[in-house]
Design a protein around this motif. Structure first.
Motif, PDB file in Angstrom:
ATOM      1  N   ALA A  63      37.810  43.717  33.822  1.00  0.00           N
ATOM      2  CA  ALA A  63      38.473  43.708  35.090  1.00  0.00           C
ATOM      3  C   ALA A  63      39.922  43.693  35.036  1.00  0.00           C
ATOM      4  O   ALA A  63      40.371  42.774  34.409  1.00  0.00           O
ATOM      5  CB  ALA A  63      37.669  43.108  36.142  1.00  0.00           C
ATOM      6  N   SER A  64      40.777  44.481  35.650  1.00  0.00           N
ATOM      7  CA  SER A  64      42.116  44.139  35.842  1.00  0.00           C
ATOM      8  C   SER A  64      42.485  43.692  37.329  1.00  0.00           C
ATOM      9  O   SER A  64      41.900  44.090  38.218  1.00  0.00           O
ATOM     10  CB  SER A  64      42.931  45.345  35.572  1.00  0.00           C
ATOM     11  OG  SER A  64      44.252  45.376  35.842  1.00  0.00           O
ATOM     12  N   GLY A  65      43.234  42.908  37.361  1.00  0.00           N
ATOM     13  CA  GLY A  65      43.741  42.338  38.635  1.00  0.00           C
ATOM     14  C   GLY A  65      45.124  41.571  38.833  1.00  0.00           C
ATOM     15  O   GLY A  65      45.828  41.564  37.821  1.00  0.00           O
ATOM     16  N   ASN A  66      45.191  40.808  39.874  1.00  0.00           N
ATOM     17  CA  ASN A  66      46.264  40.119  40.158  1.00  0.00           C
ATOM     18  C   ASN A  66      45.977  38.817  40.804  1.00  0.00           C
ATOM     19  O   ASN A  66      45.486  38.710  41.666  1.00  0.00           O
ATOM     20  CB  ASN A  66      47.343  40.925  40.959  1.00  0.00           C
ATOM     21  CG  ASN A  66      48.625  40.066  41.339  1.00  0.00           C
ATOM     22  OD1 ASN A  66      48.809  38.953  41.272  1.00  0.00           O
ATOM     23  ND2 ASN A  66      49.540  40.952  41.665  1.00  0.00           N
ATOM     24  N   ARG A  67      46.135  37.713  39.835  1.00  0.00           N
ATOM     25  CA  ARG A  67      45.940  36.443  40.205  1.00  0.00           C
ATOM     26  C   ARG A  67      46.551  35.821  41.608  1.00  0.00           C
ATOM     27  O   ARG A  67      46.041  34.926  42.217  1.00  0.00           O
ATOM     28  CB  ARG A  67      46.021  35.502  39.185  1.00  0.00           C
ATOM     29  CG  ARG A  67      45.174  35.655  38.098  1.00  0.00           C
ATOM     30  CD  ARG A  67      45.133  34.568  36.931  1.00  0.00           C
ATOM     31  NE  ARG A  67      44.114  34.719  36.135  1.00  0.00           N
ATOM     32  CZ  ARG A  67      44.138  35.327  34.983  1.00  0.00           C
ATOM     33  NH1 ARG A  67      44.906  36.120  34.780  1.00  0.00           N
ATOM     34  NH2 ARG A  67      43.064  35.526  34.286  1.00  0.00           N
ATOM     35  N   ASN A  68      47.622  36.401  41.997  1.00  0.00           N
ATOM     36  CA  ASN A  68      48.383  36.183  43.305  1.00  0.00           C
ATOM     37  C   ASN A  68      47.443  36.503  44.461  1.00  0.00           C
ATOM     38  O   ASN A  68      47.683  35.770  45.527  1.00  0.00           O
ATOM     39  CB  ASN A  68      49.766  36.820  43.277  1.00  0.00           C
ATOM     40  CG  ASN A  68      50.625  36.456  42.487  1.00  0.00           C
ATOM     41  OD1 ASN A  68      50.937  35.490  42.041  1.00  0.00           O
ATOM     42  ND2 ASN A  68      51.686  37.463  42.233  1.00  0.00           N
ATOM     43  N   PHE A  69      46.284  37.210  44.233  1.00  0.00           N
ATOM     44  CA  PHE A  69      45.491  37.581  45.453  1.00  0.00           C
ATOM     45  C   PHE A  69      44.359  36.440  45.377  1.00  0.00           C
ATOM     46  O   PHE A  69      43.295  36.731  46.346  1.00  0.00           O
ATOM     47  CB  PHE A  69      44.794  38.994  45.214  1.00  0.00           C
ATOM     48  CG  PHE A  69      45.965  39.813  45.429  1.00  0.00           C
ATOM     49  CD1 PHE A  69      46.809  40.177  46.842  1.00  0.00           C
ATOM     50  CD2 PHE A  69      46.403  40.796  44.616  1.00  0.00           C
ATOM     51  CE1 PHE A  69      47.929  41.080  46.908  1.00  0.00           C
ATOM     52  CE2 PHE A  69      47.430  41.647  44.603  1.00  0.00           C
ATOM     53  CZ  PHE A  69      48.253  41.843  45.954  1.00  0.00           C
ATOM     54  N   ALA A  70      44.317  35.283  44.712  1.00  0.00           N
ATOM     55  CA  ALA A  70      43.334  34.221  44.845  1.00  0.00           C
ATOM     56  C   ALA A  70      41.807  34.722  44.634  1.00  0.00           C
ATOM     57  O   ALA A  70      41.689  35.198  43.575  1.00  0.00           O
ATOM     58  CB  ALA A  70      43.859  33.425  45.939  1.00  0.00           C
TER      59      ALA A  70
END
Length: 111
Positions: A63-70
């Motif tokens: 999975a790819s994501g953005n940790r800023n979205f908690a």
């Protein structure tokens, strides 16, 4: 694939014959690993439809994501994992680091 996921996949040790973008007409007959971005279900409806038909062959999800979205980090993969009982094998942010590429190549080589 999103541009981030596409950039990541291009860094992997994969030949073109081992990479496929999901479409409503794609049907697989061999085990696969799904590499997926994080988006709302309606944006990725083709992925959900594909998994409805092919989940039995899915060995796992990367999975790819953005940790800023908690808590919402990689939520698409979490939802697909729960729905289709497929493990999340690895996650990375954006288009991945060198370490992420190495880790995913190791995962793919083990399958």
């Amino acid at each position: 694939m999103t541009r981030q996921v596409s950039r990541f996949v291009k860094k992997l040790n994969l030949s073109d014959e081992h990479v496929a973008e999901i479409s409503s007409t794609l049907s697989l007959s061999e085990p696969f690993i799904l590499i997926i971005p994080t988006y709302e279900k309606d944006v990725l409806q083709e992925v959900w439809d594909f998994m409805s038909e092919n989940a039995a062959l899915c060995q796992g999800i990367i999975a790819s994501g953005n940790r800023n979205f908690a808590d919402l980090y990689i939520y698409t993969a979490k939802d697909i994992s729960a729905e289709f009982h497929v493990p999340i094998l690895y996650d990375f942010e954006f288009n991945g680091t060198t370490e992420d590429v190495d880790a995913v190549n190791n995962i793919l080589e083990s399958y």
